[in-house]
Design an enzyme around this catalytic site. Structure first.
Site, PDB file in Angstrom:
ATOM      1  N   ASP A  16       0.783  -1.243  -0.140  1.00 41.00           N
ATOM      2  CA  ASP A  16       0.078   0.041  -0.106  1.00 41.00           C
ATOM      3  C   ASP A  16       0.873   1.198  -0.056  1.00 41.00           C
ATOM      4  O   ASP A  16       0.825   2.112   0.682  1.00 41.00           O
ATOM      5  CB  ASP A  16      -0.816   0.110   1.211  1.00 41.00           C
ATOM      6  CG  ASP A  16      -1.846  -1.021   1.271  1.00 41.00           C
ATOM      7  OD1 ASP A  16      -2.059  -1.843   0.371  1.00 41.00           O
ATOM      8  OD2 ASP A  16      -1.950  -1.620   2.594  1.00 41.00           O
ATOM      9  N   GLU A 228     -11.312  -0.025  -3.605  1.00 41.94           N
ATOM     10  CA  GLU A 228     -10.331   0.473  -2.579  1.00 41.94           C
ATOM     11  C   GLU A 228      -9.103   1.372  -3.045  1.00 41.94           C
ATOM     12  O   GLU A 228      -9.060   1.537  -4.130  1.00 41.94           O
ATOM     13  CB  GLU A 228     -10.096  -0.773  -1.482  1.00 41.94           C
ATOM     14  CG  GLU A 228      -9.166  -1.658  -2.192  1.00 41.94           C
ATOM     15  CD  GLU A 228      -8.946  -2.714  -1.465  1.00 41.94           C
ATOM     16  OE1 GLU A 228      -9.251  -2.776  -0.053  1.00 41.94           O
ATOM     17  OE2 GLU A 228      -8.126  -3.599  -1.727  1.00 41.94           O
TER      18      GLU A 228
HETATM   19  O1  FUB Z   1      -3.205  -3.663   3.323  1.00 41.34           O
HETATM   20  C1  FUB Z   1      -4.553  -4.048   3.775  1.00 41.34           C
HETATM   21  C2  FUB Z   1      -5.437  -3.472   2.542  1.00 41.34           C
HETATM   22  O2  FUB Z   1      -5.255  -4.253   1.544  1.00 41.34           O
HETATM   23  C3  FUB Z   1      -5.607  -2.069   2.168  1.00 41.34           C
HETATM   24  O3  FUB Z   1      -6.093  -1.291   3.175  1.00 41.34           O
HETATM   25  C4  FUB Z   1      -6.053  -2.458   1.034  1.00 41.34           C
HETATM   26  O4  FUB Z   1      -6.200  -1.311  -0.069  1.00 41.34           O
HETATM   27  C5  FUB Z   1      -5.258  -3.597   0.540  1.00 41.34           C
HETATM   28  O5  FUB Z   1      -4.285  -3.201  -0.092  1.00 41.34           O
END
Ligand code: FUB
Length: 329
Positions: A16, A228
């Site tokens: 991320d 996301e």
């Molecule tokens: O790293 C945890 C979660 O996985 C992140 O918040 C999302 O965007 C995905 O990458």
């Protein structure tokens, strides 16, 4: 160039990437993935992170410096688990670390921690930001000084629970209480940060992503709809929202004249990578544009053990991004 598309950090698992140019260097704010037994489910419990390290690079291709632990969950009074994708903003000589975590009731909230230096250590505020929810923060400072925070994620990120503006959890498969079929997909949320950067000046609002006919992307349009990992960059006066499509594993982007949207879908930034999640940031450094992303190649494909990578990004004068194929054609 040979340093591209290789694991950038190999002494720990990182994911991320949120990347900004601070003090003339590239500063990287990733999640810190931990090794443990993992259960696969839609709630994302295998992403059980507990701290953040900050990294920097003096230049493209220069060694990556690990500045050590910047923030640990044990120092955050309200947080219990899952320090997921974070980002850092800057104002008037101070740095502000915005991070999601579960509160004591298992609800994702967003906290802020402050430092005089980009590498930290960061001192967390005693409570989460009032009115905050969901995951995946991205801070964008516009040229007029307005500071925006974008956030939100489906499934384990709980955005569906806030569909009405109130927290309504659903006892069952995460996502089942989100929009379905032809209903408009959920967009990320944004708020304007307060002058002291410690709270939201405006109530979170949804960012609309429209198709080529000006209609909101549908929930069934899973190769294009928001899931996301919101990120914002500005190019030639226009705003570009990029994001992950989650269960279809693309990074897509959409364009607008306004950071609040509505945005119009433009195309794909990055094709699927090794591992379930796809997550990125886009940053300009010394006149060139770069895509930072992650995959699970360093761990041999374990979804929750990821590694950062980066590559140069081709952006045409009209803002069109050439899709990155992470493993070549
Ligand atoms: O790293 C945890 C979660 O996985 C992140 O918040 C999302 O965007 C995905 O990458």
């Amino acid at each position: 160039m040979s340093e591209f598309n290789k694991p950038l950090i190999t002494h720990m698992y990182t994911a991320d990437p949120s990347v900004h140019v601070f003090e003339g260097k590239l500063y990287i704010f990733p999640s810190h993935d931990l090794e443990h037994e993992a259960t696969n489910d839609h709630s994302g419990q295998k992403y059980a992170m507990k701290d953040y390290h900050v990294f920097s690079m003096e230049d493209i291709g220069a060694p990556v410096i690990d500045h050590g632990q910047a923030l640990h969950i044990d120092d955050v009074p309200w947080a219990t688990e899952r320090m997921w994708d974070s980002d850092v903003g800057f104002k008037d000589g101070k740095y502000y670390y915005y991070f999601p975590a579960h509160d004591k009731d298992g609800i994702f909230r967003i906290g802020v921690a402050v430092s005089d230096k980009p590498c930290g250590p960061y001192k967390p505020e005693p409570d989460f930001i009032p009115g905050s929810f969901s995951i995946d923060t991205a801070v964008f400072a516009d040229d007029d000084g307005t500071q925006y925070i974008y956030f939100g994620g489906l499934w384990g990120g709980q955005l569906e629970y806030w569909r009405t503006g109130e927290y309504i959890p659903f006892d069952g498969e995460t996502g089942a209480n989100g929009p379905q079929g032809d209903e408009p997909a959920l967009g990320p949320r944004f708020a304007i940060l307060s002058d002291d950067m410690l709270s939201y000046k405006t109530k979170p609002q949804e960012v609309l992503i429209l198709d080529e006919n000006g209609e909101p992307l549908k929930a069934s349009d899973i190769e294009r709809r928001y899931f996301e990992a919101a990120w914002m960059h500005k190019f030639n006066g226009k705003y570009y929202l990029s994001y992950s499509t989650g269960d279809t594993h693309f990074i897509c982007y959409a364009e607008s004249d306004n950071p609040a949207g509505p945005f119009t879908y433009k195309g794909k930034v990055l094709e699927p990578v090794v591992g379930w999640t796809n997550h990125h940031s886009i940053v300009e450094f010394k006149g060139k544009w770069y895509l930072f992303y992650h995959d699970s190649s360093l761990s041999g494909g374990v979804d929750h053990l990821r590694c950062l990578k980066y590559t140069e990004l081709e952006i045409a004068p009209d803002g069109t991004i050439t899709t990155v194929k992470p493993y070549g054609n």
